[in-house]
Write a protein that holds these residues in place. Sequence first.
Motif, PDB file in Angstrom:
ATOM      1  N   MET A  67       0.855  -1.175   0.000  1.00 27.38           N
ATOM      2  CA  MET A  67       0.000   0.000   0.000  1.00 27.38           C
ATOM      3  C   MET A  67       0.895   1.230   0.000  1.00 27.38           C
ATOM      4  N   GLN A  68       0.409   2.276  -0.584  1.00 29.54           N
ATOM      5  CA  GLN A  68       1.106   3.558  -0.546  1.00 29.54           C
ATOM      6  C   GLN A  68       0.206   4.514   0.229  1.00 29.54           C
ATOM      7  N   GLY A  69       0.514   4.659   1.511  1.00 32.62           N
ATOM      8  CA  GLY A  69      -0.381   5.398   2.395  1.00 32.62           C
ATOM      9  C   GLY A  69      -1.653   4.587   2.555  1.00 32.62           C
ATOM     10  N   ASP A  70      -2.775   5.184   2.204  1.00 34.88           N
ATOM     11  CA  ASP A  70      -4.067   4.485   2.245  1.00 34.88           C
ATOM     12  C   ASP A  70      -4.498   4.003   0.865  1.00 34.88           C
ATOM     13  N   LEU A  71      -3.605   4.075  -0.106  1.00 43.94           N
ATOM     14  CA  LEU A  71      -3.964   3.772  -1.489  1.00 43.94           C
ATOM     15  C   LEU A  71      -3.409   2.427  -1.943  1.00 43.94           C
ATOM     16  N   ILE A  72      -4.197   1.756  -2.788  1.00 38.37           N
ATOM     17  CA  ILE A  72      -3.814   0.478  -3.383  1.00 38.37           C
ATOM     18  C   ILE A  72      -3.847   0.652  -4.890  1.00 38.37           C
ATOM     19  N   ASP A  73      -2.756   0.307  -5.555  1.00 35.77           N
ATOM     20  CA  ASP A  73      -2.701   0.329  -7.018  1.00 35.77           C
ATOM     21  C   ASP A  73      -3.114  -1.047  -7.523  1.00 35.77           C
ATOM     22  N   LEU A  74      -4.308  -1.134  -8.081  1.00 33.74           N
ATOM     23  CA  LEU A  74      -4.866  -2.404  -8.536  1.00 33.74           C
ATOM     24  C   LEU A  74      -4.348  -2.820  -9.913  1.00 33.74           C
ATOM     25  N   GLU A  75      -3.774  -1.888 -10.682  1.00 39.03           N
ATOM     26  CA  GLU A  75      -3.396  -2.184 -12.061  1.00 39.03           C
ATOM     27  C   GLU A  75      -2.422  -3.351 -12.216  1.00 39.03           C
ATOM     28  N   PRO A  76      -1.325  -3.453 -11.430  1.00 39.99           N
ATOM     29  CA  PRO A  76      -0.425  -4.606 -11.626  1.00 39.99           C
ATOM     30  C   PRO A  76      -1.121  -5.961 -11.411  1.00 39.99           C
ATOM     31  N   ALA A  77      -1.959  -6.068 -10.387  1.00 37.29           N
ATOM     32  CA  ALA A  77      -2.667  -7.331 -10.136  1.00 37.29           C
ATOM     33  C   ALA A  77      -3.684  -7.601 -11.237  1.00 37.29           C
ATOM     34  N   LEU A  78      -4.372  -6.559 -11.685  1.00 42.33           N
ATOM     35  CA  LEU A  78      -5.322  -6.687 -12.783  1.00 42.33           C
ATOM     36  C   LEU A  78      -4.610  -7.149 -14.044  1.00 42.33           C
ATOM     37  N   ARG A  79      -3.496  -6.529 -14.346  1.00 47.55           N
ATOM     38  CA  ARG A  79      -2.720  -6.874 -15.542  1.00 47.55           C
ATOM     39  C   ARG A  79      -2.261  -8.336 -15.478  1.00 47.55           C
ATOM     40  N   ASP A  80      -1.721  -8.755 -14.339  1.00 50.29           N
ATOM     41  CA  ASP A  80      -1.275 -10.148 -14.187  1.00 50.29           C
ATOM     42  C   ASP A  80      -2.431 -11.118 -14.385  1.00 50.29           C
ATOM     43  N   ALA A  81      -3.576 -10.837 -13.757  1.00 47.56           N
ATOM     44  CA  ALA A  81      -4.713 -11.756 -13.838  1.00 47.56           C
ATOM     45  C   ALA A  81      -5.257 -11.862 -15.258  1.00 47.56           C
ATOM     46  N   VAL A  82      -5.414 -10.742 -15.939  1.00 45.50           N
ATOM     47  CA  VAL A  82      -5.989 -10.764 -17.285  1.00 45.50           C
ATOM     48  C   VAL A  82      -5.023 -11.392 -18.284  1.00 45.50           C
ATOM     49  N   VAL A  83      -3.781 -10.955 -18.277  1.00 49.70           N
ATOM     50  CA  VAL A  83      -2.817 -11.453 -19.263  1.00 49.70           C
ATOM     51  C   VAL A  83      -2.584 -12.953 -19.113  1.00 49.70           C
ATOM     52  N   LEU A  84      -2.555 -13.449 -17.881  1.00 52.31           N
ATOM     53  CA  LEU A  84      -2.355 -14.884 -17.670  1.00 52.31           C
ATOM     54  C   LEU A  84      -3.575 -15.705 -18.081  1.00 52.31           C
ATOM     55  N   THR A  85      -4.741 -15.079 -18.145  1.00 54.97           N
ATOM     56  CA  THR A  85      -5.961 -15.782 -18.538  1.00 54.97           C
ATOM     57  C   THR A  85      -6.109 -15.889 -20.054  1.00 54.97           C
ATOM     58  N   LEU A  86      -5.589 -14.914 -20.776  1.00 52.55           N
ATOM     59  CA  LEU A  86      -5.765 -14.878 -22.229  1.00 52.55           C
ATOM     60  C   LEU A  86      -4.929 -15.952 -22.924  1.00 52.55           C
ATOM     61  N   PRO A  87      -5.476 -16.558 -23.982  1.00 54.96           N
ATOM     62  CA  PRO A  87      -4.709 -17.566 -24.727  1.00 54.96           C
ATOM     63  C   PRO A  87      -3.632 -16.901 -25.580  1.00 54.96           C
ATOM     64  N   THR A  88      -2.470 -17.526 -25.686  1.00 53.97           N
ATOM     65  CA  THR A  88      -1.422 -16.975 -26.540  1.00 53.97           C
ATOM     66  C   THR A  88      -1.712 -17.241 -28.010  1.00 53.97           C
ATOM     67  N   ASN A  89      -2.520 -18.259 -28.293  1.00 51.50           N
ATOM     68  CA  ASN A  89      -2.925 -18.553 -29.662  1.00 51.50           C
ATOM     69  C   ASN A  89      -4.451 -18.671 -29.686  1.00 51.50           C
ATOM     70  N   PRO A  90      -5.160 -17.526 -29.703  1.00 47.96           N
ATOM     71  CA  PRO A  90      -6.621 -17.571 -29.634  1.00 47.96           C
ATOM     72  C   PRO A  90      -7.238 -18.136 -30.906  1.00 47.96           C
ATOM     73  N   LEU A  91      -8.395 -18.763 -30.749  1.00 51.89           N
ATOM     74  CA  LEU A  91      -9.117 -19.338 -31.887  1.00 51.89           C
ATOM     75  C   LEU A  91     -10.512 -18.739 -31.950  1.00 51.89           C
ATOM     76  N   CYS A  92     -11.007 -18.513 -33.176  1.00 51.25           N
ATOM     77  CA  CYS A  92     -12.370 -17.996 -33.339  1.00 51.25           C
ATOM     78  C   CYS A  92     -13.388 -19.057 -32.908  1.00 51.25           C
ATOM     79  N   ARG A  93     -13.018 -20.309 -33.084  1.00 48.59           N
ATOM     80  CA  ARG A  93     -13.796 -21.435 -32.568  1.00 48.59           C
ATOM     81  C   ARG A  93     -12.841 -22.610 -32.425  1.00 48.59           C
TER      82      ARG A  93
END
Length: 187
Positions: A120-146
């Motif tokens: 935490m930085q004072g009373d603040l939490i930067d959610l972006e790094p955790a959000l970025r990690d969670a989303v990027v790790l969920t996405l497929p590296t080779n996505p398919l339309c079906r």
Amino acid sequence: MPKHSPSTLNPRSPLVLDTRDLPRRPGALRTVKRVAPAPADLGVELIGVPEGADLDLDLRLESVSEGVLVSGTISGPVRGECGRCLRQINDSVVVNIQELYAYENSTTDDTTDEDEVGRMQGDLIDLEPALRDAVVLTLPTNPLCREDCPGLCPECGVHWDDLPVDHSHQQIDPRWAGLSQLNRTEE
């Protein structure tokens, strides 16, 4: 151990959580529901969340002895292209997030590495790094339309779904053309 300066985060940023109204006693709880614009470059090479797209945050902030435990879900649209046929993909992603953010000057400063636990930085939490990690790790590296996408013909580049069943680029040497008729059955 380096100390963090509270002046580095903008408390008005939609991905910064302010915990001033969350008591610092274990068990205190606050929920946060908001829509935030997606940061730039939130994805992998072929698929990602478009910059500025609405991300729905449904979070719980819970005081624990060493800091604030943030958990919940984040959902939003993803855009990209199929890794086989290059067709446009329009989908959505829902990710679960659970991250501990340690209070400044807590014992976690001495017991964990700098990047092991969010700070935490004072009373603040930067959610972006955790959000970025969670989303990027969920996405497929080779996505398919079906799942059963046949891709493109390697010779002409046309999508296999758009070609006739007997599509072929096989060329027969004219000297052997007569032999190819031997395998054909009379109709």
